[in-house]
Design a protein around this motif. Structure first.
Motif, mmCIF file in Angstrom:
data_model
loop_
_atom_site.group_PDB
_atom_site.id
_atom_site.type_symbol
_atom_site.label_atom_id
_atom_site.label_comp_id
_atom_site.label_asym_id
_atom_site.label_seq_id
_atom_site.Cartn_x
_atom_site.Cartn_y
_atom_site.Cartn_z
ATOM 1 N N ARG A 64 -7.743 -2.680 -1.356
ATOM 2 C CA ARG A 64 -8.392 -3.084 0.458
ATOM 3 C C ARG A 64 -7.853 -4.459 0.270
ATOM 4 O O ARG A 64 -8.339 -5.353 -0.023
ATOM 5 N N GLN A 65 -6.400 -4.095 1.238
ATOM 6 C CA GLN A 65 -5.901 -5.975 1.734
ATOM 7 C C GLN A 65 -5.164 -5.207 2.448
ATOM 8 O O GLN A 65 -4.722 -4.224 2.639
ATOM 9 N N PRO A 66 -5.236 -6.415 3.385
ATOM 10 C CA PRO A 66 -3.606 -5.908 4.323
ATOM 11 C C PRO A 66 -2.828 -6.486 4.457
ATOM 12 O O PRO A 66 -3.023 -7.396 3.402
ATOM 13 N N VAL A 67 -1.844 -5.619 4.631
ATOM 14 C CA VAL A 67 -2.021 -4.318 4.878
ATOM 15 C C VAL A 67 -1.728 -3.935 3.879
ATOM 16 O O VAL A 67 -0.154 -3.436 3.314
ATOM 17 N N GLY A 79 2.133 7.713 -2.595
ATOM 18 C CA GLY A 79 1.882 6.207 -2.865
ATOM 19 C C GLY A 79 1.515 5.211 -1.471
ATOM 20 O O GLY A 79 0.452 5.290 -1.336
ATOM 21 N N GLN A 80 2.739 4.244 -1.584
ATOM 22 C CA GLN A 80 1.443 2.901 -1.056
ATOM 23 C C GLN A 80 2.070 2.074 -0.293
ATOM 24 O O GLN A 80 3.620 1.988 -0.298
ATOM 25 N N VAL A 81 2.712 1.786 0.824
ATOM 26 C CA VAL A 81 3.097 0.750 1.415
ATOM 27 C C VAL A 81 2.799 -0.854 1.312
ATOM 28 O O VAL A 81 1.454 -0.748 2.428
ATOM 29 N N LEU A 82 2.894 -1.724 1.878
ATOM 30 C CA LEU A 82 2.546 -2.731 2.000
ATOM 31 C C LEU A 82 3.116 -3.487 2.893
ATOM 32 O O LEU A 82 4.612 -3.582 2.920
ATOM 33 N N LEU A 83 2.133 -4.277 3.536
ATOM 34 C CA LEU A 83 2.891 -5.522 4.521
ATOM 35 C C LEU A 83 2.282 -7.198 3.660
ATOM 36 O O LEU A 83 1.771 -7.083 4.531
ATOM 37 N N ARG A 84 3.079 -8.096 4.019
ATOM 38 C CA ARG A 84 2.130 -8.854 3.406
ATOM 39 C C ARG A 84 2.726 -10.267 3.646
ATOM 40 O O ARG A 84 4.603 -10.026 3.359
ATOM 41 N N ARG A 85 2.592 -11.410 4.350
ATOM 42 C CA ARG A 85 2.983 -12.586 4.829
ATOM 43 C C ARG A 85 2.910 -13.205 3.009
ATOM 44 O O ARG A 85 2.797 -13.276 2.101
ATOM 45 N N VAL A 86 4.677 -14.270 3.208
ATOM 46 C CA VAL A 86 5.336 -14.758 1.666
ATOM 47 C C VAL A 86 4.647 -15.893 2.291
ATOM 48 O O VAL A 86 5.781 -16.707 2.573
ATOM 49 N N VAL A 98 7.422 -11.896 7.120
ATOM 50 C CA VAL A 98 6.561 -10.737 6.769
ATOM 51 C C VAL A 98 7.430 -9.682 5.305
ATOM 52 O O VAL A 98 8.248 -9.354 5.554
ATOM 53 N N ASP A 99 6.310 -9.356 4.731
ATOM 54 C CA ASP A 99 7.572 -8.304 3.141
ATOM 55 C C ASP A 99 7.463 -7.143 3.232
ATOM 56 O O ASP A 99 5.587 -7.163 3.148
ATOM 57 N N LEU A 100 7.925 -6.103 3.327
ATOM 58 C CA LEU A 100 7.392 -4.762 2.904
ATOM 59 C C LEU A 100 7.731 -4.401 1.615
ATOM 60 O O LEU A 100 8.861 -4.537 1.154
ATOM 61 N N GLY A 101 6.902 -4.248 1.305
ATOM 62 C CA GLY A 101 6.681 -3.082 -0.326
ATOM 63 C C GLY A 101 6.476 -2.347 -0.104
ATOM 64 O O GLY A 101 5.329 -1.664 1.105
ATOM 65 N N TYR A 102 6.808 -1.229 -1.271
ATOM 66 C CA TYR A 102 6.335 0.266 -1.447
ATOM 67 C C TYR A 102 6.319 0.873 -3.206
ATOM 68 O O TYR A 102 7.061 -0.075 -3.474
ATOM 69 N N LEU A 103 6.057 1.992 -3.011
ATOM 70 C CA LEU A 103 5.437 2.574 -4.142
ATOM 71 C C LEU A 103 5.370 3.621 -3.977
ATOM 72 O O LEU A 103 4.258 4.096 -3.065
ATOM 73 N N PHE A 104 6.234 4.661 -5.139
ATOM 74 C CA PHE A 104 5.722 6.313 -4.895
ATOM 75 C C PHE A 104 5.494 6.310 -6.004
ATOM 76 O O PHE A 104 6.040 6.472 -7.206
ATOM 77 N N LEU A 105 5.056 7.935 -6.438
ATOM 78 C CA LEU A 105 4.975 8.160 -7.235
ATOM 79 C C LEU A 105 6.099 8.970 -7.863
ATOM 80 O O LEU A 105 7.009 9.691 -6.782
ATOM 81 N N PRO A 106 6.865 9.085 -8.442
ATOM 82 C CA PRO A 106 7.827 9.798 -8.500
ATOM 83 C C PRO A 106 8.430 11.760 -8.583
ATOM 84 O O PRO A 106 9.222 11.771 -8.682
#
Length: 179
Positions: A64-67, A79-86, A98-106
């Motif tokens: 629970r954090q934007p975004v 999975g999860q997609v994140l957009l955060r200001r660096v 803004v940084d794009l991050g992502y994690l997906f289950l194998p």
């Protein structure tokens, strides 16, 4: 890294042909545990988290954090997609962006879900921040992530050494297309 400013969440879940990108819910905790403790997922991210530590520290409703958007396939988090200001980065070219991050289950790798989810998040972001570039950092050894970055319209800014490996910093300028 911090929130994106006055816009923190999409006003409604984002929908693609196969996926829903939404806020996390209590039912996602098990999938977050799997995602964050997976050695495969964290092979290029410095190693997986300790399950015992996460069990103690993870809130009932994780992510629970934007975004931070849960990627949902048929009612299940994959999975999860994140957009955060660096606010801090090893490379000055990334600071303030803004940084794009992502994690997906194998188990869902190789089906195009990461591309689909990241493209939807970038399209949403561009709609609310049309003039803002986005950055992405990955290890050059992570061939899948390098291909995804190119398909999402990121262009190399520079390579640098950090965390014991060569890193790649990419930039997606406003109006960049994805394929």
């Amino acid at each position: 890294m911090t929130a994106l400013g006055p816009v923190g969440w999409p006003s409604a879940p984002l929908r693609t042909e196969r996926l829903v990108l939404r806020e996390s819910e209590a039912r996602d905790r098990t999938a977050f545990m799997e995602l964050l403790t997976s050695a495969e997922v964290h092979a290029y991210l410095g190693g997986a988290h300790s399950r015992d530590e996460l069990e103690r520290e993870m809130p009932a409703v994780p992510g629970r954090q934007p975004v931070s958007l849960v990627v949902d396939l048929d009612g299940e988090m994959i999975g999860q997609v994140l957009l955060r200001r660096v606010t801090e980065h090893r490379r000055p070219a990334a600071v303030g962006k803004v940084d794009l991050g992502y994690l997906f289950l194998p188990r869902v790798w190789g089906f195009g879900y990461a591309r689909e989810a990241c493209a939807a998040a970038l399209d949403w972001f561009t709609g609310v921040h049309p003039d803002e570039p986005v950055v992405l950092t990955t290890q050059t050894a992570n061939a899948r992530s390098m291909r995804l970055a190119a398909r999402l319209g990121f262009a190399e800014v520079e390579r640098f050494r950090a965390w014991g490996a060569e890193q790649w910093l990419g930039l997606r300028t406003p109006g960049a297309s994805w394929g």
